[in-house]
Design a protein around this motif. Structure first.
Motif, PDB file in Angstrom:
ATOM      1  N   ALA A 256      84.182  -4.555  16.094  1.00  0.00           N
ATOM      2  CA  ALA A 256      83.639  -3.860  17.039  1.00  0.00           C
ATOM      3  C   ALA A 256      84.104  -3.951  17.829  1.00  0.00           C
ATOM      4  O   ALA A 256      84.058  -5.026  18.529  1.00  0.00           O
ATOM      5  CB  ALA A 256      82.446  -3.385  16.787  1.00  0.00           C
ATOM      6  N   ASP A 257      84.488  -3.120  19.116  1.00  0.00           N
ATOM      7  CA  ASP A 257      84.966  -3.799  20.626  1.00  0.00           C
ATOM      8  C   ASP A 257      83.731  -3.818  21.615  1.00  0.00           C
ATOM      9  O   ASP A 257      82.951  -3.521  21.334  1.00  0.00           O
ATOM     10  CB  ASP A 257      85.370  -2.157  21.379  1.00  0.00           C
ATOM     11  CG  ASP A 257      86.947  -1.772  21.003  1.00  0.00           C
ATOM     12  OD1 ASP A 257      88.008  -2.829  20.150  1.00  0.00           O
ATOM     13  OD2 ASP A 257      87.524  -0.905  20.871  1.00  0.00           O
ATOM     14  N   LYS A 258      84.021  -5.015  22.492  1.00  0.00           N
ATOM     15  CA  LYS A 258      82.729  -5.759  23.183  1.00  0.00           C
ATOM     16  C   LYS A 258      82.461  -4.903  23.983  1.00  0.00           C
ATOM     17  O   LYS A 258      83.453  -4.617  24.787  1.00  0.00           O
ATOM     18  CB  LYS A 258      83.062  -6.507  23.365  1.00  0.00           C
ATOM     19  CG  LYS A 258      83.446  -7.953  21.595  1.00  0.00           C
ATOM     20  CD  LYS A 258      83.940  -8.856  21.771  1.00  0.00           C
ATOM     21  CE  LYS A 258      84.092 -10.156  20.675  1.00  0.00           C
ATOM     22  NZ  LYS A 258      83.977 -11.415  21.645  1.00  0.00           N
ATOM     23  N   THR A 259      81.946  -4.595  24.611  1.00  0.00           N
ATOM     24  CA  THR A 259      81.534  -3.163  26.112  1.00  0.00           C
ATOM     25  C   THR A 259      81.233  -4.825  26.948  1.00  0.00           C
ATOM     26  O   THR A 259      81.007  -5.870  26.979  1.00  0.00           O
ATOM     27  CB  THR A 259      80.220  -2.743  25.970  1.00  0.00           C
ATOM     28  OG1 THR A 259      78.876  -3.343  24.939  1.00  0.00           O
ATOM     29  CG2 THR A 259      80.662  -1.273  24.348  1.00  0.00           C
ATOM     30  N   PRO A 260      81.883  -4.039  27.771  1.00  0.00           N
ATOM     31  CA  PRO A 260      81.561  -4.832  28.921  1.00  0.00           C
ATOM     32  C   PRO A 260      80.437  -5.340  30.053  1.00  0.00           C
ATOM     33  O   PRO A 260      80.942  -5.426  31.143  1.00  0.00           O
ATOM     34  CB  PRO A 260      82.870  -5.068  30.335  1.00  0.00           C
ATOM     35  CG  PRO A 260      82.933  -2.840  29.899  1.00  0.00           C
ATOM     36  CD  PRO A 260      81.855  -2.893  28.932  1.00  0.00           C
ATOM     37  N   GLU A 460      89.803   5.742  26.421  1.00  0.00           N
ATOM     38  CA  GLU A 460      89.153   5.081  25.986  1.00  0.00           C
ATOM     39  C   GLU A 460      88.953   3.794  26.270  1.00  0.00           C
ATOM     40  O   GLU A 460      88.108   2.391  26.441  1.00  0.00           O
ATOM     41  CB  GLU A 460      88.799   5.337  24.764  1.00  0.00           C
ATOM     42  CG  GLU A 460      90.631   4.169  24.115  1.00  0.00           C
ATOM     43  CD  GLU A 460      91.102   4.754  22.392  1.00  0.00           C
ATOM     44  OE1 GLU A 460      91.863   3.567  21.865  1.00  0.00           O
ATOM     45  OE2 GLU A 460      89.897   5.376  21.934  1.00  0.00           O
ATOM     46  N   GLU A 461      90.368   2.796  27.313  1.00  0.00           N
ATOM     47  CA  GLU A 461      90.623   1.817  27.464  1.00  0.00           C
ATOM     48  C   GLU A 461      89.274   1.785  28.710  1.00  0.00           C
ATOM     49  O   GLU A 461      89.562   0.255  29.663  1.00  0.00           O
ATOM     50  CB  GLU A 461      91.590   1.717  28.003  1.00  0.00           C
ATOM     51  CG  GLU A 461      92.925   1.559  26.807  1.00  0.00           C
ATOM     52  CD  GLU A 461      93.928   1.501  27.253  1.00  0.00           C
ATOM     53  OE1 GLU A 461      94.933   0.678  26.400  1.00  0.00           O
ATOM     54  OE2 GLU A 461      94.839   1.312  27.824  1.00  0.00           O
ATOM     55  N   LEU A 462      89.228   2.658  29.225  1.00  0.00           N
ATOM     56  CA  LEU A 462      88.475   2.606  30.579  1.00  0.00           C
ATOM     57  C   LEU A 462      87.086   2.030  30.798  1.00  0.00           C
ATOM     58  O   LEU A 462      85.951   1.726  31.107  1.00  0.00           O
ATOM     59  CB  LEU A 462      87.802   4.062  31.086  1.00  0.00           C
ATOM     60  CG  LEU A 462      89.329   4.485  31.820  1.00  0.00           C
ATOM     61  CD1 LEU A 462      89.161   6.070  32.246  1.00  0.00           C
ATOM     62  CD2 LEU A 462      90.360   3.490  33.137  1.00  0.00           C
ATOM     63  N   SER A 463      86.367   1.945  29.310  1.00  0.00           N
ATOM     64  CA  SER A 463      85.324   1.009  29.101  1.00  0.00           C
ATOM     65  C   SER A 463      85.632  -0.332  29.416  1.00  0.00           C
ATOM     66  O   SER A 463      84.224  -0.994  29.306  1.00  0.00           O
ATOM     67  CB  SER A 463      84.707   1.352  27.192  1.00  0.00           C
ATOM     68  OG  SER A 463      86.332   0.468  26.111  1.00  0.00           O
ATOM     69  N   ARG A 478      86.385  11.396  41.716  1.00  0.00           N
ATOM     70  CA  ARG A 478      84.944  10.142  41.917  1.00  0.00           C
ATOM     71  C   ARG A 478      85.235   8.795  41.859  1.00  0.00           C
ATOM     72  O   ARG A 478      86.475   8.532  40.932  1.00  0.00           O
ATOM     73  CB  ARG A 478      84.642  11.223  40.151  1.00  0.00           C
ATOM     74  CG  ARG A 478      83.885  12.104  40.693  1.00  0.00           C
ATOM     75  CD  ARG A 478      83.032  12.993  39.636  1.00  0.00           C
ATOM     76  NE  ARG A 478      81.891  12.294  39.856  1.00  0.00           N
ATOM     77  CZ  ARG A 478      81.065  12.418  38.664  1.00  0.00           C
ATOM     78  NH1 ARG A 478      81.679  13.501  37.405  1.00  0.00           N
ATOM     79  NH2 ARG A 478      79.979  11.975  38.335  1.00  0.00           N
ATOM     80  N   VAL A 479      84.336   7.876  41.731  1.00  0.00           N
ATOM     81  CA  VAL A 479      84.111   6.850  41.095  1.00  0.00           C
ATOM     82  C   VAL A 479      83.030   6.542  40.136  1.00  0.00           C
ATOM     83  O   VAL A 479      81.939   6.517  40.387  1.00  0.00           O
ATOM     84  CB  VAL A 479      83.681   5.266  41.999  1.00  0.00           C
ATOM     85  CG1 VAL A 479      84.125   4.293  41.884  1.00  0.00           C
ATOM     86  CG2 VAL A 479      84.462   5.802  43.904  1.00  0.00           C
ATOM     87  N   LEU A 480      83.045   6.382  38.627  1.00  0.00           N
ATOM     88  CA  LEU A 480      82.468   6.519  37.974  1.00  0.00           C
ATOM     89  C   LEU A 480      82.475   5.018  37.654  1.00  0.00           C
ATOM     90  O   LEU A 480      83.668   3.998  36.881  1.00  0.00           O
ATOM     91  CB  LEU A 480      83.078   7.313  36.696  1.00  0.00           C
ATOM     92  CG  LEU A 480      83.711   8.404  37.126  1.00  0.00           C
ATOM     93  CD1 LEU A 480      84.589   9.780  35.981  1.00  0.00           C
ATOM     94  CD2 LEU A 480      82.436   9.390  36.903  1.00  0.00           C
ATOM     95  N   HIS A 481      80.856   4.313  37.526  1.00  0.00           N
ATOM     96  CA  HIS A 481      80.794   3.302  36.665  1.00  0.00           C
ATOM     97  C   HIS A 481      80.797   3.191  35.276  1.00  0.00           C
ATOM     98  O   HIS A 481      80.836   4.326  34.440  1.00  0.00           O
ATOM     99  CB  HIS A 481      79.306   2.781  37.251  1.00  0.00           C
ATOM    100  CG  HIS A 481      78.963   2.108  38.491  1.00  0.00           C
ATOM    101  ND1 HIS A 481      78.966   1.400  39.298  1.00  0.00           N
ATOM    102  CD2 HIS A 481      78.926   3.681  39.232  1.00  0.00           C
ATOM    103  CE1 HIS A 481      79.602   0.960  40.444  1.00  0.00           C
ATOM    104  NE2 HIS A 481      79.051   2.291  40.532  1.00  0.00           N
ATOM    105  N   ALA A 482      80.618   2.067  34.942  1.00  0.00           N
ATOM    106  CA  ALA A 482      81.540   1.787  33.017  1.00  0.00           C
ATOM    107  C   ALA A 482      80.729   2.774  32.066  1.00  0.00           C
ATOM    108  O   ALA A 482      80.509   3.328  31.189  1.00  0.00           O
ATOM    109  CB  ALA A 482      81.242   0.508  32.651  1.00  0.00           C
ATOM    110  N   ASP A 483      79.025   3.027  32.586  1.00  0.00           N
ATOM    111  CA  ASP A 483      78.133   3.313  31.635  1.00  0.00           C
ATOM    112  C   ASP A 483      78.298   5.082  32.522  1.00  0.00           C
ATOM    113  O   ASP A 483      77.340   6.085  31.190  1.00  0.00           O
ATOM    114  CB  ASP A 483      77.032   3.202  31.895  1.00  0.00           C
ATOM    115  CG  ASP A 483      76.415   2.681  33.636  1.00  0.00           C
ATOM    116  OD1 ASP A 483      77.053   3.295  34.464  1.00  0.00           O
ATOM    117  OD2 ASP A 483      74.815   2.684  33.269  1.00  0.00           O
ATOM    118  N   GLU A 484      78.818   5.243  33.303  1.00  0.00           N
ATOM    119  CA  GLU A 484      79.291   7.170  33.658  1.00  0.00           C
ATOM    120  C   GLU A 484      81.031   7.669  32.475  1.00  0.00           C
ATOM    121  O   GLU A 484      80.780   8.937  33.184  1.00  0.00           O
ATOM    122  CB  GLU A 484      78.830   7.113  34.827  1.00  0.00           C
ATOM    123  CG  GLU A 484      77.629   6.611  35.298  1.00  0.00           C
ATOM    124  CD  GLU A 484      77.943   6.522  36.694  1.00  0.00           C
ATOM    125  OE1 GLU A 484      76.869   7.287  37.798  1.00  0.00           O
ATOM    126  OE2 GLU A 484      78.991   6.293  37.746  1.00  0.00           O
TER     127      GLU A 484
END
Length: 500
Positions: A256-260, A460-463, A478-484
């Protein structure tokens, strides 16, 4: 491995390989390949960098003559299969390393692979053919066919190369090899290409899609050939097609990919941005980053992301109080990244050219000379980290596959003493296992305080980024935070006007 076919395809064998092997000196690139390329099917080809995919396609295109084995065309043996035979059989190829001549126009580049375009009015005919095919594959592309290739973006050059391969002049196009065709395309343009590939297969054109983007293979492929160490290890039918089955056949373990989350928490605790840039004359586009933060650049290709990276590089390295140590991973490795006549080791550890040093490399006191023993140790350490196998580090950089060349450029940046790493689509053409290793390296280096600014065409790499700046028309919308940073939010922001 024996030949495997899908019963439901029902197509005739256009080209058949029997026991094809290819060696380069002592290196065995292909071993005993048996496969039939059927008319009107889309075959996905997956495998690690260096698995033999590009070599196999070069044999199919007639660029390399097999060391052993037989090739049949339309059921008849071909005593000598070369580029001429392949062309008359209707084989066209879009190689991973683009072959356009930069000093010629789009129309003039057409004539290189379509020599029938000659005589009075050839330029007008070539331009019309190219515009027609570009519009068919990439609607709304905006190219008119008279531009100089040197003035085109990497995405536009990829589009021209693809359109040129599908264009018909004299002999019909029957089989098109697409080697990492979407590696320079944004998500929207890649979707246009995939839709066209599916339609082309339905019209009877065989399409071979070599890509590390496993989702693309799932969407369009009728069969998937999985290669490892120069051999076909599996042929998967559409009914068995999933990301998991492809990865398992490649010999990868699913993780599983680790979320940051840890990265986001660390950045939130930071006192504030240590880097700030204002891009463009009179522009309101401002970029900021903290030490240890991973910043993403997104949006449709050609919207100013690469130019923003270059502007940041220039600002960060200009003389003054805010000067920083910066490394840049070029997206167009052939033009801006590799030194083609140098070895792998020289390409990896070349900071000494500008007076800098790689991490762990020392200059001998009083002499200004590089400690080459330390340099060799650095090169060897990074060879292991990035997984360069089957080639001596003293071999030429061009002896590596395109994906492995990209890994060398990435290692060059991380092996340096730079605090700020700018990355222009660094995983272009890199296999899924290596991507996972690169993501981990980015997280590890960010945890040590390094700052990354990462332009990627793979959403998908932006996660893995703490924040993402979405570009449109050279401005940030726009500026998106990781969860957005969802696919829907990215798509909406990619078509927005500049944010207020």
């Amino acid at each position: 491995m024996g030949e495997i076919k899908m019963a439901e395809t029902g197509g005739q064998a256009l080209i058949r390989f029997h026991g094809i092997s290819k060696t380069f000196g002592r290196v065995r690139a292909l071993t005993d390949i048996d496969f039939s390329f059927l008319q009107g099917e889309c075959v996905g080809i997956a495998g690690h960098n260096g698995a033999g995919k590009s070599t196999l396609m070069a044999v199919l295109a007639g660029v390399f003559e097999p060391t052993q084995g037989k090739i049949e065309v339309d059921g008849a043996p071909s005593p000598r299969y070369d580029a001429n035979v392949a062309r008359h059989a209707g084989v066209r190829c879009v190689f991973q390393e683009l072959s356009l001549c930069a000093n010629l126009s789009i129309a003039e580049n057409m004539c290189i692979v379509h020599p029938q375009l000659r005589g009075r009015g050839w330029r007008r005919r070539a331009t019309a053919l190219m515009r027609e095919k570009l519009e068919e594959i990439f609607p709304g592309n905006g190219l008119i066919g008279t531009e100089l290739v040197s003035d085109l973006t990497l995405t536009q050059r990829q589009m021209v190369e693809i359109a040129r391969a599908f264009t018909v002049t004299d002999a019909p196009v029957r089989l098109v090899i697409l080697d990492e065709p979407t590696s320079s395309l944004d998500a929207h343009t890649a979707e246009q290409l995939l839709a066209f590939v599916r339609k082309a297969a339905e019209r009877g054109i065989t399409c071979l899609l070599i890509t590390h983007m496993l989702g693309e293979i799932q969407r369009v492929a009728d069969r998937v050939m999985v290669m490892r160490d120069g051999s076909i290890v599996s042929v998967l039918g559409r009914e068995n097609l999933s990301r998991e089955t492809i990865i398992t056949a490649m010999g990868e373990h699913l993780e599983a990919d680790k979320t940051p989350d840890a990265l986001r928490a660390r950045v939130e605790r930071a006192a504030g941005p240590q880097y700030q840039w204002t891009l463009g004359v009179g522009s309101r586009t401002k970029i900021d980053a903290s030490h240890g933060e991973v910043i993403g650049f997104a949006g449709l290709a050609g919207q100013g992301q690469t130019e923003a990276l270059l502007a940041i590089y220039e600002a960060a390295t200009s003389r003054g109080a805010g000067r920083a140590k910066v490394a840049f991973v070029a997206g167009d490795r052939g033009r801006d990244g590799i030194f083609p006549v140098w070895s792998i080791a020289q390409n990896l550890d070349l900071r000494w050219l500008s007076g800098g040093t790689a991490t762990g490399t020392r200059r001998r006191p009083g002499f200004g000379l590089v400690d080459f023993a330390a340099a060799r140790a650095v090169v060897e350490a990074w060879r292991v980290k990035i997984g360069i196998r089957g080639a001596s580090m003293n071999a030429g950089i061009l002896s590596l596959s395109g994906g492995n060349q990209q890994k060398v450029l990435f290692a060059r940046a991380l092996a340096s003493d730079a605090d700020l790493i700018l990355m222009d689509d660094p995983t272009r053409g890199v296999d899924v296992g290596t991507k996972r290793d690169i993501y981990q390296l980015v997280r590890d280096e960010a945890a040590k305080g390094r700052t990354f600014i990462w332009y990627t065409t793979e959403n998908e790499e932006l996660s893995h980024c703490d924040r993402t700046y979405v570009f449109r028309s050279a401005s940030v919308t726009r500026v998106l935070h990781a969860d957005e940073c969802t696919e829907e939010a990215l798509l909406a922001a990619s078509f927005e006007e500049q944010a207020a």
